[in-house]
Structure formats: C-alpha cells, structure tokens
Design an enzyme around this catalytic site. Structure first.
Site, PDB file in Angstrom:
ATOM      1  N   HIS A 323       0.840  -1.188   0.000  1.00 47.44           N
ATOM      2  CA  HIS A 323       0.000   0.000   0.000  1.00 47.44           C
ATOM      3  C   HIS A 323       0.878   1.242   0.000  1.00 47.44           C
ATOM      4  CE1 HIS A 323      -2.925   3.007   1.476  1.00 47.44           C
ATOM      5  NE2 HIS A 323      -3.801   2.249   0.876  1.00 47.44           N
ATOM      6  N   ASP A 383      -8.149  -4.500  -0.245  1.00 42.86           N
ATOM      7  CA  ASP A 383      -8.568  -5.159  -1.484  1.00 42.86           C
ATOM      8  C   ASP A 383      -8.287  -6.658  -1.458  1.00 42.86           C
ATOM      9  OD1 ASP A 383      -9.445  -2.808  -2.867  1.00 42.86           O
ATOM     10  OD2 ASP A 383      -7.345  -2.255  -3.098  1.00 42.86           O
TER      11      ASP A 383
END
Length: 448
Positions: A323, A383
């Site tokens: 991320h 996700d």
C-alpha cells in the site's frame, strides 16, 4: 488505419521524456517524495491515514496502520456499532458530513432522510439508465450523476445547506443507480431477465442494496459484512486519487454533480478502484496451479513465480499486497478479515479463506526475499479480502468497483464541502516543467 497508426507513433514519441530530468528538476512523480510518502498539498479535518512513524531524522519507521474518521479511530467506530448489533454506514456518513457522531434522534432523522432520498426522479430510471444502456456500470453511474444535475433546480447553489442536501441525495441514490444499471446491462448484453426492485425505506443502506440485487435472499451475516465493507471504504484521507480529484475539480467552483462524476472517473481506474477484482483473478490462478493449499513451501514457490513474471498475468505483482501508506498492517484489512472468516464458515468456503490468510502471511516474506531486505515494508491491504467477501455474498464482479463508489461517496462529499466552504478558495494548480526544445514555425509549403 495506417494514418492513425503513424499519428499514434508520432504522439508517443513526442511524449518521451528523459527519466534523468525528473531527478534534475526534483520532480515529485505521482506527487510522491523520494521515500514514497505523499507530497503535502493541503490540510483536512475529515480523514487521517497513519501507516508509519518517523524518527528524529525523518526516516520512516514501519507501524501498524490506523485510520481516523473525523478524529475517531475506525476500529473504535466499527466496534461501537457492532457491539450494539446494528449497522454503521449511516452513522459513518453522518460523522463524515457533519464532523460529529449523531445522537439517537439525529441518527434516526438522518437515516429516514436517506430512505426518502433513495427514490429516483420520475422517468429517470427508464430514460437515463435502462434506455441509454452501457456495458460498464461505473460509466453508467457517472452518466447518471450528471443526469441528476438536470433534475436539481438548485444544482449551482453552493450554500452549505444545499451542498449537504445534494450529498445526502447522492449517498442515498448511488446504491439504487448501481443496482438498476447492473440489471440494465445484464438485460441488454447478457440476454438475462430485467429485474427492478424498488428501494425499501425500512432497510439499512447495506440491507437495501442486497435486497435490490438479490431480493430477500440474504442472511443477517451477509448484510453485516456488506455494511462493514461500506464503512471501511467510506473515507481514506484527502490524498487518495478520487478524493483528491474531487477537491481539484471542486476548487474550480464547479457543481457537485460534475465533481462527483470526475471522482467516479478516477475510481474506475485499475490502479485505484479495480484492485480487488485483480486479487480475485490472481487467487483463481493460484487455486488452479497450487495443488496443496496448506503447503507453505508450494504456495511460497508459486508466489515467487508471480514476482518473477512467470505466473498469473505476467506483471510481477502480488495483488492486494502492499500500500502507498500502510506498512505493517492495513486496519481495514484487519477488520474485514475478522468478519470474513465468519462468512467463510457460513458459506462452506473456509479452505479458501485459509489460503488467503496463508498468502497474507507468506507474501511479504517472499517479497523481501525477492526484492531485497531494504525493500519497502508491505502488508495485505483491504482489497486483498474485499473481493473474497463479495464472492461469498454472490455479488457480480461487474459491481465490485461500483460498491467502492457506493461507500466512498460519503467521503467525497465531505471533502467537497470542506474544499468549497473552508479551504483557501484557490484553484488547485500545480506546475509542470516544460523540457521540450524551442522550435521555429515552418510554413506549411516548406514542411516535408
């Protein structure tokens, strides 16, 4: 076609820029600093994303992630409504828009207002969604948002009261538009039945969305999971691409519908809103090629093949791992994983969930081994689990990204209100350094 091909070749060549020039002019590519942190471009009271700390020399120190909505940690917010046995998206939306938690009476009135605003304008469904068919639900949603401008007599009114009215209307209508757009697409291009269910005012946002997609064929746990997913995706600071887009466009003093349509265009991108579907596709590939899902060595070896671009889609990416901000953990992934295990048990898919959990454990180790010990610290992001949750909920893949929009509209509207009413009121206008050589104009008759 030959002319277009040659024109495209010329266009690409004219776009080529020497990579060394980015270093020479200290360009913050992607608005990122050299340590991959975001360039500070604004201030906000809405969301705070904490993924690392810094030592006295400014060096990034990995830390477990925290996410705050209006100063309240996301984990505390979720634990609060889960402990009460109720859904939390309406409360989160109220918090993001108003800046404070609602009392019981305020939450009741806000929830009832959302329920009333779910109804679309007369003939809107037929004329804007079902007649103007499209293959992409995200594009149909963006088009519908622009269409709502024409039904709003106060579309250009920028008073705080009107901005809130528009925000509440959009938050309420997004799930309805997505459900209708999906069934319209399915009917037009997949030759399946056209199913239109009217929104139910007594249902929560999550329950109503599931009802419009599946009828009454959903369990309490399914509704709880979708509600949690909506809360987790409702806001993520002003620097994420779609929220920043909202602020950039709003700074030009355009209308709410244009700003939100722009945000939808940003979210549609595969590098932003489409990541969970890439995770699902990758997991399908892993499940087909790894024989023993419990064998750590076999799973790790296949992950290394993915990094070497020898497996899955050849990009060398383990989707859902890593991320821009989070290092040791993504709090959204932590919260979603907890409930996802319950859902996996209910759906008889615990073996798949365990494979996800094993990959979450092994992927960072494989990544560091492959990239080197000095690589950026990575963890599973939200996700990684959201696509699995949507699969368990039997939600069609075509609306994975639209669900993201259904959740994030609350954050977008909060950022728009802040940008329009409380920011410096300057149009956002960064600079680009021109590095092309200066050329003289050549008359048309003298050109080759």
């Amino acid at each position: 076609m030959a002319f277009l091909k040659e024109l495209a070749k010329s266009a690409v060549q004219s776009c080529d820029i020497d990579k060394d020039l980015y270093l020479k002019y200290n360009v913050k590519r992607g608005l990122r600093n050299a340590d991959f942190s975001g360039v500070l471009v604004g201030l906000t009271n809405i969301g705070d994303v904490v993924g690392y700390k810094r030592d006295e020399n400014g060096k990034i120190i990995p830390a477990h992630g925290e996410l705050y909505y209006r100063g309240i940690e996301l984990k505390d917010l979720c634990r609060g409504f889960q402990k009460d046995g109720r859904h939390g998206y309406e409360e989160a939306a109220y918090l993001l828009l108003s800046g404070k938690l609602p009392n019981p009476e305020q939450l009741k009135e806000f929830t009832e207002m959302l329920a009333r605003e779910r109804e679309l304008p007369e003939f809107f469904s037929k004329n804007m969604i079902l007649s103007l068919r499209g293959r992409c639900v995200m594009n149909m949603l963006a088009r519908s948002v622009l269409g709502l401008y024409t039904a709003d007599d106060e579309a250009e009114n920028y008073s705080p009261e009107n901005l809130l009215r528009q925000s509440i209307s959009l938050i309420a209508k997004f799930p309805v538009i997505v459900a209708y757009a999906y069934y319209g697409m399915r009917h037009s291009y997949q030759r399946k039945s056209l199913i239109i269910r009217h929104p139910q005012p007594e249902l929560s946002a999550a329950e109503n969305f599931l009802y419009m997609l599946k009828g009454k064929k959903y369990t309490k746990l399914e509704a709880d999971l979708l509600d949690l997913a909506l809360v987790l995706h409702a806001e993520h600071g002003g620097g994420n691409n779609s929220s920043f887009t909202t602020r950039v466009v709003s700074s030009a003093q355009t209308d709410t519908y244009s700003a939100i349509a722009a945000a939808l265009g940003s979210l549609k991108g595969g590098l932003h809103g489409g990541a969970n579907l890439k995770v699902v596709n990758m997991m399908n590939n892993i499940k087909m090629n790894v024989k023993n899902w419990e064998d750590e060595e076999e799973v790790a070896a296949y992950l290394e093949k993915i990094l070497r671009k020898e497996a899955n889609d050849g990009t060398g990416k383990i989707y859902g791992i890593g991320h821009a901000i989070y290092t040791l953990s993504d709090p959204r992934a932590v919260l979603l994983k907890e409930k996802a295990e319950e859902l996996a048990k209910e759906k008889g898919r615990l073996d798949e969930f365990k494979l996800y959990a094993l990959i979450e454990k092994l992927a960072p180790e494989v990544f560091y081994k492959f990239k080197g010990s000095n690589s950026k610290v990575v963890c599973a992001n939200v996700d990684f689990y959201s696509g699995f949750v949507y699969q368990c909920l039997e939600i069609p893949e075509e609306i994975y990204t639209p669900i993201f929009a259904v959740a994030r509209i609350a954050g977008w509207c909060a950022h728009r209100i802040e940008e329009v009413t409380c920011s410096s009121r300057r149009i956002i206008r960064p600079a680009y350094k021109a590095v092309s050589p200066k050329l003289k104009y050549v008359p048309l008759r003298n050109r080759e």
